[in-house]
Design an enzyme around this catalytic site. Sequence first.
Site, mmCIF file in Angstrom:
data_model
loop_
_atom_site.group_PDB
_atom_site.id
_atom_site.type_symbol
_atom_site.label_atom_id
_atom_site.label_comp_id
_atom_site.label_asym_id
_atom_site.label_seq_id
_atom_site.Cartn_x
_atom_site.Cartn_y
_atom_site.Cartn_z
ATOM 1 N N GLY A 21 -37.595 63.978 12.813
ATOM 2 C CA GLY A 21 -38.846 63.844 12.071
ATOM 3 C C GLY A 21 -38.846 62.511 11.355
ATOM 4 O O GLY A 21 -38.909 62.445 10.127
ATOM 5 N N GLU B 268 -40.013 62.154 16.581
ATOM 6 C CA GLU B 268 -41.225 62.454 15.822
ATOM 7 C C GLU B 268 -42.154 63.263 16.719
ATOM 8 O O GLU B 268 -42.389 62.910 17.864
ATOM 9 C CB GLU B 268 -41.872 61.132 15.367
ATOM 10 C CG GLU B 268 -43.186 61.287 14.653
ATOM 11 C CD GLU B 268 -43.154 62.243 13.460
ATOM 12 O OE1 GLU B 268 -42.278 62.107 12.586
ATOM 13 O OE2 GLU B 268 -44.017 63.146 13.415
ATOM 14 N N ILE B 269 -42.675 64.361 16.193
ATOM 15 C CA ILE B 269 -43.492 65.266 17.002
ATOM 16 C C ILE B 269 -44.951 64.805 17.065
ATOM 17 O O ILE B 269 -45.661 65.101 18.022
ATOM 18 C CB ILE B 269 -43.365 66.717 16.451
ATOM 19 C CG1 ILE B 269 -43.879 67.745 17.471
ATOM 20 C CG2 ILE B 269 -44.097 66.867 15.122
ATOM 21 C CD1 ILE B 269 -43.525 69.181 17.124
ATOM 22 N N ASN C 245 -40.164 67.419 20.522
ATOM 23 C CA ASN C 245 -39.998 68.534 19.599
ATOM 24 C C ASN C 245 -38.502 68.808 19.453
ATOM 25 O O ASN C 245 -37.882 69.407 20.323
ATOM 26 C CB ASN C 245 -40.733 69.758 20.156
ATOM 27 C CG ASN C 245 -40.669 70.937 19.205
ATOM 28 O OD1 ASN C 245 -39.884 70.949 18.254
ATOM 29 N ND2 ASN C 245 -41.497 71.927 19.459
ATOM 30 N N ALA C 246 -37.955 68.356 18.324
ATOM 31 C CA ALA C 246 -36.512 68.478 18.114
ATOM 32 C C ALA C 246 -36.073 69.944 18.033
ATOM 33 O O ALA C 246 -34.917 70.268 18.297
ATOM 34 C CB ALA C 246 -36.110 67.747 16.833
ATOM 35 N N LEU D 114 -35.093 64.066 6.611
ATOM 36 C CA LEU D 114 -35.617 63.504 5.376
ATOM 37 C C LEU D 114 -37.037 64.005 5.133
ATOM 38 O O LEU D 114 -37.900 63.853 5.981
ATOM 39 C CB LEU D 114 -35.620 61.975 5.445
ATOM 40 C CG LEU D 114 -34.302 61.293 5.846
ATOM 41 C CD1 LEU D 114 -34.394 59.797 5.634
ATOM 42 C CD2 LEU D 114 -33.104 61.851 5.095
ATOM 43 N N ASP E 17 -41.219 68.885 6.684
ATOM 44 C CA ASP E 17 -42.410 69.663 6.334
ATOM 45 C C ASP E 17 -41.958 70.974 5.680
ATOM 46 O O ASP E 17 -41.214 71.743 6.279
ATOM 47 C CB ASP E 17 -43.212 69.947 7.619
ATOM 48 C CG ASP E 17 -44.595 70.509 7.322
ATOM 49 O OD1 ASP E 17 -44.754 71.161 6.266
ATOM 50 O OD2 ASP E 17 -45.498 70.299 8.141
ATOM 51 N N GLU F 226 -40.838 56.567 4.104
ATOM 52 C CA GLU F 226 -42.177 56.417 3.509
ATOM 53 C C GLU F 226 -42.487 57.605 2.599
ATOM 54 O O GLU F 226 -43.074 57.455 1.544
ATOM 55 C CB GLU F 226 -43.242 56.309 4.593
ATOM 56 C CG GLU F 226 -42.810 55.570 5.842
ATOM 57 C CD GLU F 226 -42.867 54.064 5.691
ATOM 58 O OE1 GLU F 226 -43.825 53.596 5.073
ATOM 59 O OE2 GLU F 226 -41.955 53.376 6.177
ATOM 60 N N GLU F 227 -42.087 58.799 3.045
ATOM 61 C CA GLU F 227 -42.287 59.983 2.213
ATOM 62 C C GLU F 227 -41.557 59.785 0.891
ATOM 63 O O GLU F 227 -42.072 60.102 -0.169
ATOM 64 C CB GLU F 227 -41.723 61.231 2.893
ATOM 65 C CG GLU F 227 -42.680 62.154 3.656
ATOM 66 C CD GLU F 227 -44.049 62.370 3.048
ATOM 67 O OE1 GLU F 227 -44.128 62.923 1.948
ATOM 68 O OE2 GLU F 227 -45.041 62.011 3.692
#
Lengths: 246, 300
Positions: free
Chosen positions: A64, A87-88, A120-121, A140, A143, A219-220
């Site tokens: 992610g 990344e999904i 999709n990990a 990191l 969600d 960034e989050e």
Amino acid sequence: MSESNEVLPLPQKRYYRQRAHSNPIADHSFEYPKHPNFMKWSVHYPGVLEDESCAKKVEFLDVGCGYGGLLVTLSPMFPENLILGLEIRVKVSDYVVDRIKALRSQNPGEYQNIACLRTNAMKYLPNYFKKGQLKKIFFLYPDPHFKKAKHKWRVINQCLLAEYAYVLGINGIVYTITDVKDLHDWMVKHFTEHPLFERLTSEDLDTDIIIEKLYASSEEGQKVSRNNGDKFLAVFRRIEDPYVND
Amino acid sequence: MVVKNWGQCIVFCSGHQLIIHNAEKTETITLPEAQSCENRNGKEHGNISNLCISKDSSLIAVSTENKQIVVFNKQLIVVKNFNVGRVSSQICFTPDNSLIVADKTGDVYLYNLSSEIISPLLLLGHMSVVLDVLVTDCGKYIITCDRDEKIRVSRFPNSYNIQSFCLGHKEFVIALKTIGNKLISASGDGTIKCWDYINGNELGMINVNESIDKQDIHKFCEEMNSEDIEVSALPITDMQLHSVDTHFFIGVSLFQQEKLLLYSMNSESFKVEFCKHIFVNSSYCFDLSGELLILTPEKL
């Protein structure tokens, strides 16, 4: 694969906006290798891997990876390691691919060790990585999927930890960080209860140069910093199975 | 439909009834009432979806479409009757006669039948429905396959520790059988694969679609493609295995094909020979364990 010599501008994020949430259980149409042997890594690391015969393999994985902040930070810190972001969300992964392309064109010879894939990990890790291949996995600001009914969508859960343990080598490290206390407690609970992981102490973490980057590089993370929010870190080591079965 | 050899008897099911047939008589057993009311989907009885027999033949377990599990002993007396949290997709016994139940969401639970209070222990989870599950004869591994293309080999009972993945099928994996350290799998991609399940290496393969009429395959693919489902092979619906000396005999049924295909595979060289077709003339299920049993809606 050769890349053109044209110097590319960095992509603008506003063209790559997408909803923050994605359903990891739905059948999105993903292209993925049926077996790790069929993965063409040289396409993603053309500056490092001449072809598929190269022995070098991905060892750091950012699950992610969002807009790729951690990848860009780690690239010069670990020039000898291949680092991959998953990344999904399709637009977000497009952004990271374009960002890496631009960074490579602006800085010849640099950023060759990072790449990003849309996948999709939670479903396909064993399709990409062999047993024990990875040295570090990062989760990191995952969600939080707040609603109880959606807890099974969380990237950390009891069953998936077995798959993360499978792709990690013994002594491999898992980093988790979140600004959601509930999610932090959930992740700590599941890793602590899992027999193949042990939590690292704060003394262990003092010598790890990656830790401070986790607070800022994603960034989050920057968003949370701007909001003066709390961040909760937990790091775990992959250990040998304590259960002996003869 | 499921049919199994059970010592001198043949066991199969019809609706919510279990039927035991031997040379002398045919016995029909109706399942007991489910334990509580809440889990029954509003139905008095659910049809039997799965049937399995313990390795020592001392127990028979059935699961129903309304979340009921019933375990019978050799005298066909009910020894356990309990409900599970979700509709089960597959059940099997461990070598020490505990019961493993896989459910539609991909979770796999262990039920210790010898304890007074039956409570589930979560062993492992897939991201899609688990279509088959088995515990190896040595008792050290549990092998599961799912609606994606995955076959997972986990240690047992420490099933949080994944031994290997057997990857290479292109569609769902419907059936698993083991013999020694080898695994045979059957898939919706129309192939049978043989694996060294300890390290996940593929050893041999049978493309069953090569043995059937190309027009049948073409017709099925057209039908599916018209509904935007991309397929390129006629899926396998069941597979049974019997090993004699140096050969595995593998029976295969395919979707909408009114015949059973029988192959032999050399257990050292993995060389495959096609043995024969057996025309059945209707839908059927079968059991292969020395004798071949074929069950059709009309007759056995």
